[in-house]
Motif scaffolding. Sequence first.
Motif, mmCIF file in Angstrom:
data_model
loop_
_atom_site.group_PDB
_atom_site.id
_atom_site.type_symbol
_atom_site.label_atom_id
_atom_site.label_comp_id
_atom_site.label_asym_id
_atom_site.label_seq_id
_atom_site.Cartn_x
_atom_site.Cartn_y
_atom_site.Cartn_z
ATOM 1 N N GLN B 67 0.825 -1.211 0.000
ATOM 2 C CA GLN B 67 0.000 0.000 0.000
ATOM 3 C C GLN B 67 0.855 1.255 0.000
ATOM 4 O O GLN B 67 0.548 2.223 -0.701
ATOM 5 N N GLN B 68 1.962 1.186 0.754
ATOM 6 C CA GLN B 68 2.885 2.309 0.788
ATOM 7 C C GLN B 68 3.429 2.608 -0.622
ATOM 8 O O GLN B 68 3.645 3.753 -0.989
ATOM 9 N N GLN B 69 3.615 1.532 -1.396
ATOM 10 C CA GLN B 69 4.161 1.704 -2.746
ATOM 11 C C GLN B 69 3.070 1.985 -3.782
ATOM 12 O O GLN B 69 3.311 1.933 -4.982
ATOM 13 N N GLY B 70 1.872 2.248 -3.287
ATOM 14 C CA GLY B 70 0.813 2.724 -4.165
ATOM 15 C C GLY B 70 -0.007 1.668 -4.892
ATOM 16 O O GLY B 70 -0.762 1.994 -5.807
ATOM 17 N N PHE B 71 0.124 0.421 -4.490
ATOM 18 C CA PHE B 71 -0.689 -0.606 -5.152
ATOM 19 C C PHE B 71 -2.031 -0.748 -4.457
ATOM 20 O O PHE B 71 -2.113 -0.690 -3.235
ATOM 21 N N SER B 72 -3.092 -0.959 -5.256
ATOM 22 C CA SER B 72 -4.381 -1.243 -4.622
ATOM 23 C C SER B 72 -4.702 -2.712 -4.833
ATOM 24 O O SER B 72 -5.656 -3.253 -4.285
ATOM 25 N N GLU B 73 -3.866 -3.372 -5.640
ATOM 26 C CA GLU B 73 -4.115 -4.761 -5.985
ATOM 27 C C GLU B 73 -2.768 -5.476 -6.114
ATOM 28 O O GLU B 73 -1.841 -4.932 -6.703
ATOM 29 N N ILE B 74 -2.662 -6.685 -5.547
ATOM 30 C CA ILE B 74 -1.431 -7.439 -5.780
ATOM 31 C C ILE B 74 -1.736 -8.859 -6.225
ATOM 32 O O ILE B 74 -2.702 -9.484 -5.796
ATOM 33 N N LEU B 75 -0.852 -9.330 -7.099
ATOM 34 C CA LEU B 75 -0.921 -10.707 -7.584
ATOM 35 C C LEU B 75 -0.002 -11.554 -6.717
ATOM 36 O O LEU B 75 1.169 -11.246 -6.543
ATOM 37 N N VAL B 76 -0.566 -12.628 -6.146
ATOM 38 C CA VAL B 76 0.207 -13.525 -5.291
ATOM 39 C C VAL B 76 0.052 -14.952 -5.817
ATOM 40 O O VAL B 76 -0.872 -15.667 -5.423
ATOM 41 N N PRO B 77 0.935 -15.377 -6.720
ATOM 42 C CA PRO B 77 0.749 -16.690 -7.340
ATOM 43 C C PRO B 77 0.908 -17.868 -6.373
ATOM 44 O O PRO B 77 0.262 -18.897 -6.549
ATOM 45 N N CYS B 78 1.754 -17.747 -5.365
ATOM 46 C CA CYS B 78 1.934 -18.862 -4.431
ATOM 47 C C CYS B 78 0.670 -18.999 -3.591
ATOM 48 O O CYS B 78 0.238 -18.058 -2.933
ATOM 49 N N ALA B 79 0.078 -20.198 -3.606
ATOM 50 C CA ALA B 79 -1.180 -20.397 -2.885
ATOM 51 C C ALA B 79 -0.999 -20.229 -1.378
ATOM 52 O O ALA B 79 -1.890 -19.735 -0.689
ATOM 53 N N ALA B 80 0.172 -20.613 -0.879
ATOM 54 C CA ALA B 80 0.416 -20.502 0.562
ATOM 55 C C ALA B 80 0.521 -19.025 0.971
ATOM 56 O O ALA B 80 -0.071 -18.608 1.970
ATOM 57 N N CYS B 81 1.254 -18.250 0.188
ATOM 58 C CA CYS B 81 1.365 -16.809 0.484
ATOM 59 C C CYS B 81 -0.006 -16.145 0.339
ATOM 60 O O CYS B 81 -0.396 -15.320 1.168
ATOM 61 N N TYR B 82 -0.713 -16.489 -0.731
ATOM 62 C CA TYR B 82 -2.050 -15.932 -0.970
ATOM 63 C C TYR B 82 -2.937 -16.173 0.251
ATOM 64 O O TYR B 82 -3.638 -15.283 0.733
ATOM 65 N N ASN B 83 -2.863 -17.388 0.769
ATOM 66 C CA ASN B 83 -3.663 -17.756 1.927
ATOM 67 C C ASN B 83 -3.239 -16.953 3.161
ATOM 68 O O ASN B 83 -4.075 -16.349 3.840
ATOM 69 N N ARG B 84 -1.938 -16.887 3.431
ATOM 70 C CA ARG B 84 -1.453 -16.164 4.626
ATOM 71 C C ARG B 84 -1.790 -14.673 4.548
ATOM 72 O O ARG B 84 -2.218 -14.071 5.517
#
Lengths: 176, 282
Positions: B67-84
């Motif tokens: 958010q600090q870097q100005g993103f309102s959306e992020i892509l998280v391909p790793c399912a484990a990271c996405y979940n966490r």
Amino acid sequence: MSEKKGFIAEVKSETGVNVNRCYQCGKCSAGCALNESMDYPPSVVMRMLQTNSAENVSKVLRSQAIWLCVSCQNCLTRCPMQVDIPQLMDYLRVQALAKKTVNKKSKKIVAFHRAFLDSIKYTGRLYEVGLVAGYKARTFDLLQDLNVAPRMLIKGKLPLLPEMVKGKKQLKKFFR
Amino acid sequence: MEIGFYPGCSLNGTSSEYAQSTLALAKAFGVTPVEVSDWNCCGATAAHNLNHELAAALPARVLALAQQQGFSEILVPCAACYNRLSVTQHTLSGNEALQSDISEALQMPLSGNLRILNVMQFIEKYIAKEIPQKIVKPLTRKVACYYGCLLVRPHDVLQFDRTEDPQSMDTLMAAIGATPIDWGYKTECCGAGFSVSRTDVVAKLSGKIVQDAVERGAEAIIVACPMCQSNLDMRRPHIDSYLKMKTTIPVMYVTQAIGLAVGLSRKELGLEKLFVTAKHVA
Ligand code: SF4
Ligand code: SF4
């Protein structure tokens, strides 16, 4: 009734999970992939906790089951009473660590988690070569993956140097 | 359009082909995800097994950085990271005290409204529509779409697809000409983080998954999680000895399968990094 005291009450206030909601239908155990390897399947863990007896609570905290649970969330998804077993298992693991009652056969699992956190403590990111080295140092399991590692290197899957996160200081206080 | 990209540790190391194929695919469709700079590990299983505050703080820093870097959306391909990341954002927005403690300790504001996309959501949103006109080499194979645990559960938090018999990946595979099979292990656990500490458990759980896929005639297993991929692929020698048979079914990332169909090269997609070769199917 003992509901208001003892371990059940502690679980409720720390995690919000009400152990007494479980009516022992067994669906969680039926769907748990780790069931066969566990000493107590999840529904049995629930039943033991429901008795609220010091003896059963201690058995649960010494069990292999709590370390074999991989938090796959299948039990919670299928439980007709929405009992959050994965969250309960997280709590039970932390309690077992605090009370030093970690199941002997599960020491390798704990060693792996510890080595993982050590690795990210120093750099902020996981460094897999360091992780496996740390795990080996903790378990003396020196032969683990000796045959996979060279292929991983050839395939460019193992970076040779760790990367440092600049802001890792911000995280330092959380490592206890 | 600027969408943030959180690779996480697996994609930065042992599963680099997942990052490579995701970015190559995005590029082919004119999307350029931008890496969140100075990201840290999400803590994976270890943190919430051993240390609850750390389990929230690690993903929280990633969310705050994005958010600090100005993103309102992020892509998280790793399912484990996405979940966490998703579970943490959910927990913190429901617990003001914890949110302000962590935000203070990190000295970063936390607002809790970042859109976190898993790889299927990303493809559906930015790529899927244009797939039909870009296909040059349909993947005319029977495939077993394997979702694993972390993409679909807990449903309350993730709100993605169905928990039993999910369909998003099947739909994408059908779109590139493949035939997704009906099978019983779509969301069964592969043994997750036990790859090193309990390889026997992984051999058994992943073994059952490989066996069902093979018996039902699948020619490839398609995945969207680096843990699932490495358990089913790198642990194949253990799996085969558990199953007492030699299996040759490859385990490809969904991004690799789509990438091949739209004409990206094996090299761009990192296919040579798979342990079980995919040469005989694609
Ligand atoms: S599924 Fe729920 S109600 Fe049924 S035994 Fe398990 S915890 Fe109890
Ligand atoms: S979350 Fe744990 S107890 Fe529940 S089904 Fe998965 S492994 Fe079994």
